[in-house]
Design a protein around this motif. Structure first.
Motif: not given
Length: 205
Positions: A30-35
């Motif tokens: 989920y590293s791309s989901s920083r929000a």
């Protein structure tokens, strides 16, 4: 048939179901989901979280990891500085990270029902100055750190089901205020002698 990994992403929320695995596969990162603000990993068979979770989810406000088989929380957990709610009950936690004081916005911490595994909590829990609710019930904790007496915002403390000796049962039964006063007194004056402890408890009656 439900796949081993099913993801349901809502606005700012991610639910991960991986009941056939003991860890989160790298390809599901989920590293791309920083929000991301709400991560729900409840009711799986996880024994570990990604070591980098605290570096990747910098905006996370709620982390729900209850009803797994987690043995520990990654050290990077202390980097989740936006976190307000951490629910880690019903696991197999042996210990908690030592540097929890970095969770400056944490309001609710639940590490209850780790039963025979969790036998202490770190001094740093008493440095969580935003903490409102702390549930450490049904573990093997024998003493509370004196630093808990400094938590001015703490409104709810659940300690039942532990073999506590400090504070002793006669203090605990008088409620949160008595527990905080006892711990604060210990921190300010050093370990109380049996005579002083008896005198102090007597003032509560």
């Amino acid at each position: 048939m439900v796949s081993p990994m099913s993801l349901a992403q809502l606005v700012g929320t991610l639910h991960i179901l991986c009941r056939s695995r003991s860890s989160i596969p790298r390809h599901s990162t989920y590293s791309s989901s920083r929000a991301l603000e709400d991560l729900n990993l409840n009711f799986n068979k996880l024994i570990q979280l990604p070591d980098t979770i605290g570096y990747e989810l910098l905006n996370l406000k709620k982390l729900s990891i209850n009803s797994n088989k987690l043995l520990y929380l990654p050290r990077s957990t202390s980097h989740l500085t936006s976190l307000k709610i951490l629910d880690a009950r019903l696991n197999c936690l042996r210990s908690l990270p030592e540097d929890l004081e970095n969770l400056v916005n944490l309001e609710i911490l639940n590490v209850s029902q780790n039963f025979q595994y969790l036998d202490s909590i770190p001094y740093s829990i008493g440095l969580l100055l935003s903490l409102v609710e702390l549930d450490i019930s049904y573990n093997k904790i024998k003493s509370l750190p004196d630093s808990l007496g400094c938590l001015n915002k703490l409104q709810k403390l659940c300690v039942e089901g532990n073999p506590l000796s400090s504070p002793p049962p006669e203090v605990v039964e008088h409620g949160l205020h008595a527990v905080k006063e006892y711990l604060c007194s210990k921190m300010n004056a050093g370990q109380l002698s049996p005579v002083k402890k008896k005198s102090w408890v007597g003032r509560l009656v």
